[in-house]
Motif scaffolding. Structure first.
Motif, mmCIF file in Angstrom:
data_model
loop_
_atom_site.group_PDB
_atom_site.id
_atom_site.type_symbol
_atom_site.label_atom_id
_atom_site.label_comp_id
_atom_site.label_asym_id
_atom_site.label_seq_id
_atom_site.Cartn_x
_atom_site.Cartn_y
_atom_site.Cartn_z
ATOM 1 N N PHE A 191 0.822 -1.202 0.000
ATOM 2 C CA PHE A 191 0.000 0.000 0.000
ATOM 3 C C PHE A 191 0.865 1.263 0.000
ATOM 4 C CE2 PHE A 191 -2.490 3.323 1.945
ATOM 5 C CZ PHE A 191 -3.710 3.172 1.307
ATOM 6 N N SER A 192 0.447 2.224 -0.813
ATOM 7 C CA SER A 192 1.243 3.454 -0.867
ATOM 8 C C SER A 192 0.439 4.591 -1.481
ATOM 9 C CB SER A 192 2.498 3.200 -1.698
ATOM 10 O OG SER A 192 2.837 4.331 -2.449
ATOM 11 N N PHE A 193 0.788 5.810 -1.067
ATOM 12 C CA PHE A 193 0.164 6.992 -1.645
ATOM 13 C C PHE A 193 1.065 7.627 -2.691
ATOM 14 C CE2 PHE A 193 -2.539 7.202 2.240
ATOM 15 C CZ PHE A 193 -3.745 7.277 1.589
ATOM 16 N N LYS A 194 2.116 6.932 -3.084
ATOM 17 C CA LYS A 194 3.156 7.635 -3.824
ATOM 18 C C LYS A 194 2.683 8.141 -5.188
ATOM 19 C CE LYS A 194 5.936 4.288 -6.391
ATOM 20 N NZ LYS A 194 6.963 3.261 -6.259
ATOM 21 N N TRP A 195 1.742 7.433 -5.814
ATOM 22 C CA TRP A 195 1.281 7.876 -7.138
ATOM 23 C C TRP A 195 0.475 9.150 -7.028
ATOM 24 C CZ3 TRP A 195 4.405 5.798 -10.203
ATOM 25 C CH2 TRP A 195 4.858 4.480 -9.974
ATOM 26 N N TYR A 196 -0.193 9.323 -5.883
ATOM 27 C CA TYR A 196 -0.933 10.574 -5.674
ATOM 28 C C TYR A 196 0.052 11.725 -5.567
ATOM 29 C CZ TYR A 196 -5.098 7.805 -5.053
ATOM 30 O OH TYR A 196 -6.142 6.967 -5.265
ATOM 31 N N GLY A 197 1.154 11.469 -4.854
ATOM 32 C CA GLY A 197 2.191 12.485 -4.742
ATOM 33 C C GLY A 197 2.718 12.867 -6.114
ATOM 34 N N GLU A 198 3.001 11.856 -6.913
ATOM 35 C CA GLU A 198 3.527 12.149 -8.253
ATOM 36 C C GLU A 198 2.510 12.898 -9.098
ATOM 37 O OE1 GLU A 198 5.429 9.330 -10.703
ATOM 38 O OE2 GLU A 198 6.697 8.581 -9.076
ATOM 39 N N LEU A 199 1.258 12.505 -8.926
ATOM 40 C CA LEU A 199 0.200 13.145 -9.693
ATOM 41 C C LEU A 199 0.177 14.648 -9.434
ATOM 42 C CD1 LEU A 199 -2.333 12.659 -11.493
ATOM 43 C CD2 LEU A 199 -3.639 12.545 -9.397
ATOM 44 N N PHE A 200 0.309 15.010 -8.152
ATOM 45 C CA PHE A 200 0.214 16.425 -7.811
ATOM 46 C C PHE A 200 1.490 17.198 -8.114
ATOM 47 C CE2 PHE A 200 -3.457 14.881 -5.403
ATOM 48 C CZ PHE A 200 -4.392 15.754 -5.914
ATOM 49 N N GLN A 201 2.501 16.489 -8.605
ATOM 50 C CA GLN A 201 3.694 17.208 -9.024
ATOM 51 C C GLN A 201 3.784 17.304 -10.547
ATOM 52 O OE1 GLN A 201 6.550 15.044 -6.795
ATOM 53 N NE2 GLN A 201 6.052 16.235 -4.972
ATOM 54 N N ASP A 202 2.821 16.679 -11.218
ATOM 55 C CA ASP A 202 2.862 16.682 -12.672
ATOM 56 C C ASP A 202 2.272 17.982 -13.199
ATOM 57 O OD1 ASP A 202 2.397 16.336 -15.377
ATOM 58 O OD2 ASP A 202 2.201 14.165 -15.153
ATOM 59 N N GLU A 203 3.187 18.899 -13.555
ATOM 60 C CA GLU A 203 2.753 20.238 -13.968
ATOM 61 C C GLU A 203 1.834 20.180 -15.189
ATOM 62 O OE1 GLU A 203 3.245 23.147 -12.549
ATOM 63 O OE2 GLU A 203 4.373 22.233 -10.909
ATOM 64 N N GLN A 204 2.182 19.280 -16.115
ATOM 65 C CA GLN A 204 1.407 19.208 -17.349
ATOM 66 C C GLN A 204 -0.038 18.802 -17.064
ATOM 67 O OE1 GLN A 204 2.293 16.080 -20.029
ATOM 68 N NE2 GLN A 204 1.503 17.176 -21.825
ATOM 69 N N LEU A 205 -0.199 17.765 -16.228
ATOM 70 C CA LEU A 205 -1.536 17.295 -15.879
ATOM 71 C C LEU A 205 -2.326 18.372 -15.141
ATOM 72 C CD1 LEU A 205 -1.316 13.575 -14.729
ATOM 73 C CD2 LEU A 205 -2.865 14.557 -16.408
ATOM 74 N N LEU A 206 -1.642 19.030 -14.192
ATOM 75 C CA LEU A 206 -2.348 20.044 -13.402
ATOM 76 C C LEU A 206 -2.790 21.209 -14.282
ATOM 77 C CD1 LEU A 206 -0.324 20.118 -10.076
ATOM 78 C CD2 LEU A 206 -2.511 19.022 -10.568
ATOM 79 N N GLY A 207 -1.883 21.617 -15.183
ATOM 80 C CA GLY A 207 -2.237 22.705 -16.101
ATOM 81 C C GLY A 207 -3.419 22.329 -16.969
ATOM 82 N N ALA A 208 -3.394 21.108 -17.482
ATOM 83 C CA ALA A 208 -4.481 20.636 -18.330
ATOM 84 C C ALA A 208 -5.786 20.581 -17.541
ATOM 85 C CB ALA A 208 -4.150 19.261 -18.897
ATOM 86 N N ALA A 209 -5.691 20.150 -16.276
ATOM 87 C CA ALA A 209 -6.893 20.078 -15.449
ATOM 88 C C ALA A 209 -7.494 21.463 -15.276
ATOM 89 C CB ALA A 209 -6.567 19.466 -14.091
ATOM 90 N N LYS A 210 -6.597 22.461 -15.085
ATOM 91 C CA LYS A 210 -7.078 23.827 -14.890
ATOM 92 C C LYS A 210 -7.834 24.291 -16.146
ATOM 93 C CE LYS A 210 -3.984 26.024 -12.222
ATOM 94 N NZ LYS A 210 -2.747 26.801 -12.133
ATOM 95 N N ILE A 211 -7.225 24.043 -17.318
ATOM 96 C CA ILE A 211 -7.873 24.435 -18.572
ATOM 97 C C ILE A 211 -9.223 23.733 -18.713
ATOM 98 C CG2 ILE A 211 -7.723 24.247 -21.095
ATOM 99 C CD1 ILE A 211 -4.736 24.703 -20.852
ATOM 100 N N SER A 212 -9.217 22.428 -18.401
ATOM 101 C CA SER A 212 -10.460 21.652 -18.534
ATOM 102 C C SER A 212 -11.561 22.213 -17.652
ATOM 103 C CB SER A 212 -10.217 20.193 -18.155
ATOM 104 O OG SER A 212 -9.701 19.505 -19.260
ATOM 105 N N LEU A 213 -11.220 22.540 -16.402
ATOM 106 C CA LEU A 213 -12.234 23.062 -15.482
ATOM 107 C C LEU A 213 -12.773 24.397 -15.980
ATOM 108 C CD1 LEU A 213 -10.647 22.145 -12.037
ATOM 109 C CD2 LEU A 213 -12.726 21.202 -13.052
ATOM 110 N N LEU A 214 -11.858 25.228 -16.479
ATOM 111 C CA LEU A 214 -12.276 26.535 -16.987
ATOM 112 C C LEU A 214 -13.259 26.366 -18.153
ATOM 113 C CD1 LEU A 214 -11.818 29.660 -17.021
ATOM 114 C CD2 LEU A 214 -10.066 29.233 -18.753
ATOM 115 N N ILE A 215 -12.852 25.518 -19.100
ATOM 116 C CA ILE A 215 -13.715 25.291 -20.269
ATOM 117 C C ILE A 215 -15.053 24.696 -19.842
ATOM 118 C CG2 ILE A 215 -13.994 23.902 -22.364
ATOM 119 C CD1 ILE A 215 -10.947 24.185 -22.766
ATOM 120 N N ALA A 216 -14.995 23.726 -18.909
ATOM 121 C CA ALA A 216 -16.232 23.064 -18.476
ATOM 122 C C ALA A 216 -17.182 24.073 -17.844
ATOM 123 C CB ALA A 216 -15.914 21.939 -17.504
#
Lengths: 386, 281, 322
Positions: free
Chosen positions: B43-68
């Motif tokens: 068991f580990s949370f490490k992928w969540y940590g990596e997820l929140f450091q992925d600038e590209q994903l976070l930026g895309a999420a921001k754009i997606s939320l704005l558009i939505a």
């Protein structure tokens, strides 16, 4: 019926004949109004005058056009042709929000997102009435319908009867010249309906507002109205007081719709100013009617006799030249206050006779398979030609 | 009557297992220590940590939320009008075409609508100079167009359930049509507006195909980024993202369900009280 | 409308008498309310299709835009119209495209059938469940729809892979010795489509089944029908509208599906959505992509019309019943 209503009926009758010195002013004048939806003619060339203070009923079956007529008075439909005047002003093309009439809807149409008070206040606010006046009038109206304590409830927190009264209060709040009621008691159960009928009439008489009621229930029309119009297939067949409608129907349809009736069909044998004689194959003797009609001899006419106006006896009547026949009691329906006897005449025709149950005895004087004579007075028959 | 036939129960069990097992597996493996998605490594949370450091994903999420958010709002505005037209306006010239244009986007394959709207933008730009390039604006327009169809259906069905004599009553009491709409109709259909907006928001947030056509080089949305990474294979980071998405959606739906349930209970209680009072009379 | 005898509803519901409220908006207000969404849909939905049609008759060229103009002024005098059927000849000449079309129809058809076979008993089960849990079950059907489509398809990759969860599980219980090849085959595409579109099958089925009067079945059984026969003679015919709607909602989008065959199917899983995507994004051949789209539309016109006819009928029915 109150005395007040009775004298209004007389006054209307005199006004219609044009003989009174105190002529009533017509409040609603419907002049040759027709409404068609595509090929379907819902209301066909209807003319009608309703006077101040009346409780007027539009009575008829499904699809007879009564609701369409009411909706034209409210302004929800525009007549295809003809005019509607209210208080002398042409309202034919005036939109509903500018008419001095209000309506109580069959479904009540209460605003679900507003409290009872807000519902009643809605119309007053549209008129831009000052706040304290609105509040005062709302309180007055809720007292009138005895709902003063429920002002803050929402419609879904009310019972059916309470909702009906909110709808009434809301429609009356603006003191309209005319209140239109679409099947006002249709959604209530029988017991509540009878009580509400009386309340409605009381309120109407106290406020003096003219009511136009649409109903399919002839009993309701009979107990409440000063006058009734019977409609069928978009036309008005007869406009009269309930009493006149019942005793002197002008057509077979009205006679059958307004109460129950035995209709005997036959050719007109004698047509004198004071009486007519009709030959009737269902009876062994002709029918003598104590009033004249305007038809030609030999034409087929209908004699209408109400079941409670027929006498039933084991002995033959004293005068057996007219209006009598013999038959066998086929069925008896006990209804409490009265019993309905179905008599099979010798001709095979079934006749309905209503008799009062004046004693408590469980053994009726007449019983199944008794051979009986039916007969009626010549003043109790009405002849109609169509 | 309830039908407890074993066949129906097993069909339901199988069907729901089919619907939920894949999602549950995603969630379970998002907590997997191992990089291998199919082997449990603790068991580990490490992928969540990596997820929140992925600038590209976070930026895309921001754009997606704005558009939505933008397209859901626009779609709700347009869809409410369209729903009103469908439910209340009766016949008018061009109604058949209009109702066709409302239902077609819901069944049209997305590759077609996506291609079509892109070509439209290209032609428009040639003729008028607008839209200048493709990006958030064009994606928003494309999303609004298909989402409004869904909003229209939601609003239309709510309106046709509504007793229209309520509107007539308001008019009868002196309110002009525009006032009737804002004082009566709108408050009554407000819940449908909210669900229409949420539906449009979700559709926009989730869309890949139409977005890919309408997007420019600088406007990658979350599904586009996810898609290009998924094409390369399974990564636990996407599992973590999926878990968050599923979690949020479930939370929102459960909350909405709870609120509706409570309102229903209150309504029932009030009803009973009113009936009891009536009987007491 | 509450019950009661008045014949009003029939008169009221006459098509010409719809919504007094809006009829009285006045020509200006009413016209504006119609014009705004109408204009939007014309501009961003209908017009784009005409442009697709137009470009499908153009020729590919290297440049911006990557197609030749259809109508051109020559020497400022003549209006020259050049219609090229090159894309269409190419389309129907190449076996690859024809095969892709038929394969798409086949895959969509088979998936729709499986979705119906799985969805019908589920919808029936939900409709017959206790009222208290019915809404919960319905919610459970809809819930996946609110999560991401892409993620739900993605979930199957991990399950269907050669060393994925399904194969590991099957080998662990000893059903198979070697991993089955499922991912990157058509079977994976079937699974993906059924999985992704199952809620669209269940919902319309449920809504017709739920509305159905249970006393009809009871009457049939009372008249001597066995339950299974009663189902075939009463329930099934009455649920045809739901079946049609559900199948359309699955079949039509499935024909043009791109994400599922791209992620779950193999290189040899030809589907038309994938072909269009490749023409457009990889080959940048816009006229060819447009021609593919037009041809796909032609295939879908009949089912789409069926669906719209169904929608219109439902609308009319809803109006009739008030």
């Amino acid at each position: 019926m109150s005395q007040q209503a009775r004298s209004l009926q007389d006054q209307v009758a005199r006004t219609e004949k044009g003989e009174a010195s105190d002529l009533l002013k017509p409040l609603i004048q419907i002049e040759g109004v027709t409404k068609s939806f595509g090929d379907f003619v819902a209301v066909n060339n209807v003319s009608l005058t309703i006077y101040q203070g009346e409780l007027f009923s539009l009575l008829g079956g499904s699809g007879c056009g009564k609701t369409t007529l009411l909706r034209m008075l409210a302004g929800f439909e525009t007549p295809t042709s003809g005019r509607i005047l209210i208080d002398g002003q042409d309202m034919t093309r005036v939109p509903p929000y500018e008419r001095p009439v209000n309506m109580m809807f069959q479904s009540y149409a209460l605003f679900p997102h507003m409290t009872v008070e807000q519902n009643v206040a809605f119309g007053l606010k549209q008129d831009g009435l000052p706040r304290d006046q609105v509040r005062q009038r709302v309180a007055e109206m809720l007292d009138l319908v005895e709902l003063g304590h429920l002002g803050r409830r929402k419609p879904h927190e009310l019972s059916g009867g309470q909702r009906q009264r909110v709808a009434l209060a809301r429609a009356l709040a603006k003191r309209p010249k005319v209140l239109l009621l679409d099947e006002p008691l249709g959604a209530l159960d029988k017991k509540l309906r009878e009580r509400t009928q009386l309340e409605l009439v009381n309120i109407q008489e106290n406020l003096g507002i003219t009511f136009v009621v649409v109903t399919h229930d002839q009993e309701e029309a009979m107990t409440m109205s000063t006058r009734v119009a019977i409609m069928n297939q978009g036309r008005i067949l007869q406009v009269d007081t309930p009493h006149a409608m019942y005793e002197y129907p002008n057509t077979r349809f009205v006679a059958e719709f307004f109460g129950s009736v035995n209709i005997f069909e036959g050719p007109l044998l004698e047509d004198e100013p004071g009486h007519v004689v009709i030959g009737c194959p269902d009876l062994s003797v002709p029918i003598y009617v104590g009033h004249g009609i305007s038809s030609r001899e030999g034409a087929t006419v209908y004699a209408a006799v109400r079941p409670e106006k027929i006498a039933l006896s084991k002995e033959p009547p004293a005068d057996a030249t007219y209006n009598t026949a013999t038959g066998v009691v086929e069925d008896i329906v006990y209804l409490g206050g009265e019993s309905t006897y179905l008599v099979r005449l010798d001709s095979g025709r079934l006749v309905r006779v209503d008799l009062q149950n004046q004693t408590r005895s469980s053994e009726p004087e007449l019983t199944w398979h008794d051979r009986v004579h039916v007969s009626w007075e010549h003043s109790n028959v009405v002849v109609v030609t169509s | 009557m309830t039908n407890r036939s074993p066949f129906l129960i097993s069909a339901l069990a199988f069907g729901f297992a089919f619907l939920y097992v894949p999602i549950l597996l995603l969630i379970v493996f998002s907590f997997n220590e191992s990089k291998l998605v199919t082997v449990w490594g603790g068991f580990s949370f490490k992928w969540y940590g990596e997820l929140f450091q992925d600038e590209q994903l976070l930026g895309a999420a921001k754009i997606s939320l704005l558009i939505a958010a933008m397209s859901a709002t626009l779609a709700t505005l347009l869809g409410t009008m369209a729903g009103l037209i469908m439910a209340r306006f009766g016949r008018f010239k061009g109604r058949t075409l209009f109702s066709g244009m409302i239902t077609a986007p819901m069944v049209m394959p997305e590759v077609i609508t996506g291609l079509a709207i892109l070509l439209m933008f290209v032609v428009l730009e040639e003729l008028t100079g607008w839209p200048d390039g493709r990006g958030i604006t064009t994606i928003t327009i494309a999303h609004t167009t298909f989402a409004m169809a869904y909003v229209t259906i939601v609003i239309q069905s709510r309106l046709s359930q509504m007793d229209d004599s309520v509107e007539e009553a308001a008019m009868d009491l002196g309110a002009r049509p525009l006032k009737v709409f804002f004082l009566i109709t709108l408050p009554i259909i407000a819940p449908a507006l909210v669900s229409g907006w949420l539906l449009a928001f979700t559709l926009s947030l989730d869309d890949l195909v139409t977005t890919s056509f309408a997007a420019g080089p600088s406007s990658s949305t979350l599904p586009m980024v996810v898609f290009s990474s998924v094409r390369l294979g399974v990564t636990p980071k996407i599992n973590a993202l999926a878990t968050i998405v599923v979690g949020l959606a479930t939370l929102a739906i459960v909350m909405a369900g709870y609120i509706m349930h409570r309102q229903e209970q209150q309504r029932k209680r009030a009803m009973q009280r009113a009936l009891a009072e009536q009987d007491a009379l | 409308m509450l019950g009661g005898g008045g014949g009003a509803p029939k008169e009221r519901r006459h098509p010409n008498s719809a919504g007094a409220a809006t009829r009285r908006l006045g020509v200006g207000g009413r016209g504006l309310v119609i014009a705004i969404p109408y204009f939007w849909l014309l501009l961003f939905f209908l017009a784009p299709f005409l442009i697709v049609m137009k470009i499908s008759f153009a020729e590919f060229q290297v440049g911006v835009p990557p197609y030749t103009p259809l109508v051109e002024w020559v020497d400022d005098q003549y209006l020259q119209v050049r219609m090229s059927f090159a894309s269409y000849f190419y389309l129907f000449g190449d076996e690859l495209y024809v095969a892709a079309y038929f394969n798409s129809l086949k895959i969509a058809f088979v998936s729709t059938l499986f979705a119906l076979l799985l969805g019908y008993p589920m919808a029936y089960g939900i409709a017959r469940a206790d009222k208290s849990i019915r809404n919960l079950l319905l919610l459970a059907v809809v819930l996946p729809f609110w999560t991401s489509f892409l993620i739900r398809v993605y979930a199957w990759i991990g399950i269907l892979k050669n060393n994925g969860l399904l194969n590991n599980f099957l080998m662990w219980i000893g059903v198979i010795n070697e991993p089955l090849e499922i991912l990157n085959t058509e079977i994976a595409v079937y699974i993906g489509i059924v999985y992704a579109y199952l809620p669209f099958m269940i919902l319309p089925l449920y809504s017709t089944l739920e509305k159905m009067d249970m006393s009809l079945l009871e009457a049939a059984m009372d008249l001597g029908c066995r339950p299974w026969k009663a189902f075939l003679k009463v329930t099934l015919p009455l649920s045809v509208p739901g079946i049609v709607a559900g199948c359309m909602l699955v079949f039509i989008p499935a024909v043009g599906e791109f994400v599922i065959p791209d992620l779950l199917g193999g290189a040899d899983t030809l589907m038309i959505g994938k072909v269009l995507w490749a023409e457009f994004f990889n080959n940048r051949d816009w006229p060819a992509a447009s021609a593919v789209a037009v041809a796909m539309l032609v295939f879908l016109v009949v089912p789409i019309m069926l669906f719209q006819g169904y929608q219109a009928r439902q609308e009319a029915k809803a109006k009739e019943q008030g």
